[in-house]
Each structure stands twice: as structure tokens, then as C-alpha cells.
Design an enzyme around this catalytic site. Structure first.
Site, PDB file in Angstrom:
ATOM      1  CE1 TYR A 189       2.262   9.264   1.646  1.00 28.15           C
ATOM      2  CE2 TYR A 189       2.744   7.777   2.926  1.00 28.15           C
ATOM      3  CZ  TYR A 189       1.910   8.315   2.348  1.00 28.15           C
ATOM      4  OH  TYR A 189       0.579   8.069   2.771  1.00 28.15           O
ATOM      5  NE  ARG A 227       3.673  -3.024   5.870  1.00 25.84           N
ATOM      6  CZ  ARG A 227       5.134  -3.440   6.342  1.00 25.84           C
ATOM      7  NH1 ARG A 227       5.196  -4.426   7.424  1.00 25.84           N
ATOM      8  NH2 ARG A 227       6.177  -3.165   5.862  1.00 25.84           N
ATOM      9  CG  LEU A 262       0.652  -7.896  -0.695  1.00 31.15           C
ATOM     10  CD1 LEU A 262       1.850  -8.557  -1.409  1.00 31.15           C
ATOM     11  CD2 LEU A 262       0.756  -8.454   0.639  1.00 31.15           C
ATOM     12  CG  PHE A 274      -9.285  11.574   0.532  1.00 33.78           C
ATOM     13  CD1 PHE A 274      -9.138  10.745   1.161  1.00 33.78           C
ATOM     14  CD2 PHE A 274     -10.472  12.382   0.579  1.00 33.78           C
ATOM     15  CE1 PHE A 274      -9.812   9.932   2.011  1.00 33.78           C
ATOM     16  CE2 PHE A 274     -11.279  11.737   1.419  1.00 33.78           C
ATOM     17  CZ  PHE A 274     -11.063  10.738   2.104  1.00 33.78           C
TER      18      PHE A 274
HETATM   19  N1  UDP Z   1       4.985  -6.477  -0.807  1.00 27.42           N
HETATM   20  C1  UDP Z   1       5.296  -7.564  -1.439  1.00 27.42           C
HETATM   21  N2  UDP Z   1       5.221  -7.511  -2.599  1.00 27.42           N
HETATM   22  C2  UDP Z   1       4.748  -6.465  -3.390  1.00 27.42           C
HETATM   23  C3  UDP Z   1       4.203  -5.551  -3.060  1.00 27.42           C
HETATM   24  C4  UDP Z   1       4.228  -5.478  -1.588  1.00 27.42           C
HETATM   25  O1  UDP Z   1       5.920  -8.412  -0.920  1.00 27.42           O
HETATM   26  O2  UDP Z   1       4.688  -6.536  -4.820  1.00 27.42           O
HETATM   27  C5  UDP Z   1       4.893  -6.424   0.526  1.00 27.42           C
HETATM   28  C6  UDP Z   1       5.457  -5.031   1.176  1.00 27.42           C
HETATM   29  O3  UDP Z   1       6.852  -5.498   1.248  1.00 27.42           O
HETATM   30  C7  UDP Z   1       4.955  -4.951   2.735  1.00 27.42           C
HETATM   31  C8  UDP Z   1       3.612  -5.715   2.280  1.00 27.42           C
HETATM   32  O4  UDP Z   1       3.417  -6.394   1.170  1.00 27.42           O
HETATM   33  O5  UDP Z   1       5.406  -5.936   3.492  1.00 27.42           O
HETATM   34  C9  UDP Z   1       2.544  -4.496   2.175  1.00 27.42           C
HETATM   35  O6  UDP Z   1       3.063  -3.764   1.010  1.00 27.42           O
HETATM   36  P1  UDP Z   1       2.301  -2.474   0.253  1.00 27.42           P
HETATM   37  O7  UDP Z   1       3.042  -1.588  -0.465  1.00 27.42           O
HETATM   38  O8  UDP Z   1       0.868  -3.022  -0.120  1.00 27.42           O
HETATM   39  O9  UDP Z   1       1.792  -1.540   1.546  1.00 27.42           O
HETATM   40  P2  UDP Z   1       3.002  -0.890   2.690  1.00 27.42           P
HETATM   41  O10 UDP Z   1       2.810  -1.609   3.673  1.00 27.42           O
HETATM   42  O11 UDP Z   1       4.169  -0.524   1.857  1.00 27.42           O
HETATM   43  O12 UDP Z   1       2.060   0.648   2.837  1.00 27.42           O
END
Ligand code: UDP
Length: 334
Positions: A145, A225, A194, A77
Site C-alpha cells: 500500500y 497515532r 479504530l 482520491f
Molecule cells: N487498532 C486497534 N484495533 C482495531 C483497529 C485499530 O487496536 O480494531 C489500532 C491499530 O493497531 C493502530 C491504531 O488503532 O495502532 C489505528 O489503526 P487504524 O487501522 O485506524 O489506522 P492506521 O494507523 O492503521 O492507518
């Protein structure tokens, strides 16, 4: 020497600690290697686990682990996970996520350990050409990444050809939730994900949260997502170990539910679960966010017999909320 054990690198992190707990519940002998840069000592809740504080890139430490324990498999991990940071500091990501695991792999080769489960990511696909994403989709990451993980996947494949390593590259979609007893959970610093970002506005730790973009080509204009419960992820690692340890072939597969949820839908679920209004502001798109990322999870079912069980996003939010309101209030001790 003690009984054969499974080495879990990064076992003190979010998904690592859940997987560790699940593997411990199955009665497996476990050794954790973690440098505790982002992991938490308190996230390792099972007493029988041997904990080694050290870095997977430190050849002496790694050699000692393999000499002192009969390691029959590695679940890996340890990695940096922040996409935005990887764009600004690519070398940090290639060093930690791609280069340092070579030390671990070299020790595995020397000691004849040939089973490796990798915490990989949907970021290996880059901008999707079609949804749902199948594993045959082109691998074209759009940030360091994603590349750092894809390169490690390739290294594992090459070690497979070179010296018989068998690997499972588990490409996670959006890990979320907690197991609900409030003992362990997601505690990143900084927190960018999120669901915790939403919930931190409700505990008062954040004033508001920003929705990144409302003009995507999706039903409500916000990104879709595939949110997957951390308990389901933990089970997948155990099943991948079983598959490989029984002599199964290497595999790279998606771990998702196959269901796409929008940012607005997640906010609504959080409001339903908590009974509170989330203070939201609508902002610009976040760079590098594809409109949709949804898995086709059928390969994991075919090969590992794994399928997500906790598919309801409300259950994920509810358990994350339980962690934030549990004995640790969403944070491990520093
Ligand atoms: N997102 C958002 N506001 C936040 C964090 C995330 O609108 O404060 C959106 C982000 O643009 C994506 C989704 O939520 O569409 C999931 O983002 P996260 O960072 O949790 O995971 P990722 O998909 O980037 O791995």
C-alpha cells in the site's frame, strides 16, 4: 464548453466526499469520476456536481471527461486503502493505486492540465526512525500500500520534470470524524479503522473490539497515532489547489496535528463522549503497525498556510458518533 472545472477522482469516498463538499461550498465547478466500487452515490450531496461513473484507468472515459470539460486541476482520491489486503494482493494495489492513474495523467498531459493534488499517506515513511515525522525522513514503506502511493508520488515528480506538472502530495495521518450533520461519513466495508470499530461496538453492530497490542514501547503500551479531522483534511486540499493554481511549486507534506494519541486514550475519549463502556479485548499486535506515527505538520503550514483546527480527538469521536446516530445510521445505501 462549460466553465473550468476541478476533477475529483474518488469523490464519492470518505475523504473525497468531504473535500468535494468543501470545494462546492467555495463555489467551484466540480466533476467527479468514481467507479463506485467502494464509493457511495449518496455521499455526493451537492447538486451542482457533475458525476461521471467510470474508472480512471478507462482511457475512453477519461478522454471524454477531458474533452467535455475544461479540467484545470485534478484532486485524486481513488485508491484502495487496506494495508493488510495490500500485503496479500499486491498486484491489486499496484494496479489501482499506481498503474491506473497513468491513464489519468496521460489525459492531463494531452489536454495541458498541470495541477494535481494527491491523496497520499504517512505509510510512505515506513517504520519511523524518529518522531515526529518530517518530510525529509527516509521513504521506505513496509507494505505494498505504502509503496503503491510512493511510486505514484515519484511519477508525479517525474511528470513535473518532464512536462511541467505541479503536484501536492498530501501525506495523511489518521483521518477521522465527520462534519457532524450526519449526512456523510465513514462507511468502509470491511471497516478496519479504530474509531469506527470502537463505535460499532456501541451501536451493537460489533460485539467487541480488539486492541492490537499492549506491549509497545509507549506510555500505556498501545500504539500512538496522529488523528486528524476529515474537515481539516478537506480544507488542506482546497489550500493545496489554491497554492498550485496560483503558480506555487510542487510539494509533498504531512497532514496531521502533531499530537500522538494512544489506542487506550481513544477508547477513553469514546467512553466519555458516548457515556457508554466500550467492550474491549486485548489481543496481539497487528502485523506492520509501527509503535508511533506522529506528524510534524510544519511544512504544510509554511507552504500551504494550512494548520489543523479541530485538534481535540473528542471532537472527532463525537462527530463520528453523530454520523452513526444520524439519518443514515452510519451507512449509505448499497
Ligand atoms: N487498532 C486497534 N484495533 C482495531 C483497529 C485499530 O487496536 O480494531 C489500532 C491499530 O493497531 C493502530 C491504531 O488503532 O495502532 C489505528 O489503526 P487504524 O487501522 O485506524 O489506522 P492506521 O494507523 O492503521 O492507518
Amino acid at each position: 464548453m462549460a466553465d473550468p472545472a476541478i476533477l475529483v477522482t474518488g469523490g464519492a469516498g470518505y475523504i473525497g466526499s468531504y473535500t468535494l463538499r468543501h470545494l462546492a461550498s467555495q463555489g467551484r465547478e466540480l466533476v467527479v469520476l468514481d467507479n463506485f466500487v467502494s464509493g457511495h452515490h449518496d455521499a455526493i450531496v451537492d447538486e451542482g456536481v457533475t458525476v461521471v461513473e467510470g474508472d480512471m484507468g478507462d482511457a475512453e472515459v477519461v478522454e471524454a471527461v477531458f474533452s467535455e470539460h475544461e479540467i484545470e486541476a485534478v484532486v485524486h482520491f481513488s485508491a484502495y486503502i487496506n494495508v493488510g489486503e495490500s500485503v496479500k494482493e499486491p498486484l491489486k494495489y499496484y494496479d489501482n493505486n499506481t498503474a491506473r492513474p497513468l491513464t489519468l495523467l496521460a489525459a492531463m498531459q494531452r489536454h495541458g492540465c498541470k495541477v494535481f493534488v494527491l491523496s497520499s499517506t504517512a505509510a510512505v515513511y515506513g517504520e519511523p526512525e524518529a518522531i515526529p515525522l518530517v518530510e525529509t525522513h527516509p521513504l521506505q514503506p513496509v507494505n505494498p500500500y505504502g509503496w503503491s502511493k510512493l511510486m505514484l508520488e515519484q511519477i508525479l515528480r517525474d511528470c513535473g520534470s518532464g512536462w511541467g506538472l505541479r503536484s501536492a502530495c498530501l501525506r495523511y495521518f489518521n483521518a477521522s470524524g465527520s462534519s457532524g450533520d450526519g449526512l456523510i461519513g465513514e462507511d468502509h466495508d470491511p471497516e478496519t479503522h479504530l474509531i469506527p470499530r470502537i463505535l460499532l461496538t456501541l451501536t451493537g453492530e460489533a460485539e467487541k473490539m480488539t486492541v492490537f497490542g499492549t506491549d509497545y514501547d509507549t506510555p500505556d503500551g498501545t500504539c500512538l497515532r496522529d488523528y486528524i479531522h476529515v474537515d481539516d483534511l478537506a480544507k488542506a486540499h482546497a489550500m493545496a489547489l489554491d497554492h498550485l493554481m496560483a503558480g506555487g511549486e510542487s510539494v509533498a507534506c504531512n497532514l496531521g496535528t502533531g499530537v500522538g494519541m494512544s489506542v487506550k486514550e481513544i477508547i477513553k475519549a469514546a467512553e466519555e463522549v458516548t457515556g457508554q463502556k466500550v467492550p474491549v479485548e486485548y489481543g496481539a499486535r497487528r502485523e506492520g503497525d509501527p509503535a508511533r506515527l506522529v506528524a510534524d505538520p510544519s511544512l504544510a503550514k509554511d507552504v500551504l498556510g494550512w494548520e489543523a483546527e479541530k485538534k481535540d480527538v473528542r471532537e472527532m469521536v463525537e462527530s463520528a458518533w453523530a454520523w452513526m446516530n444520524g439519518p443514515r445510521k452510519g451507512h449509505f445505501e448499497k
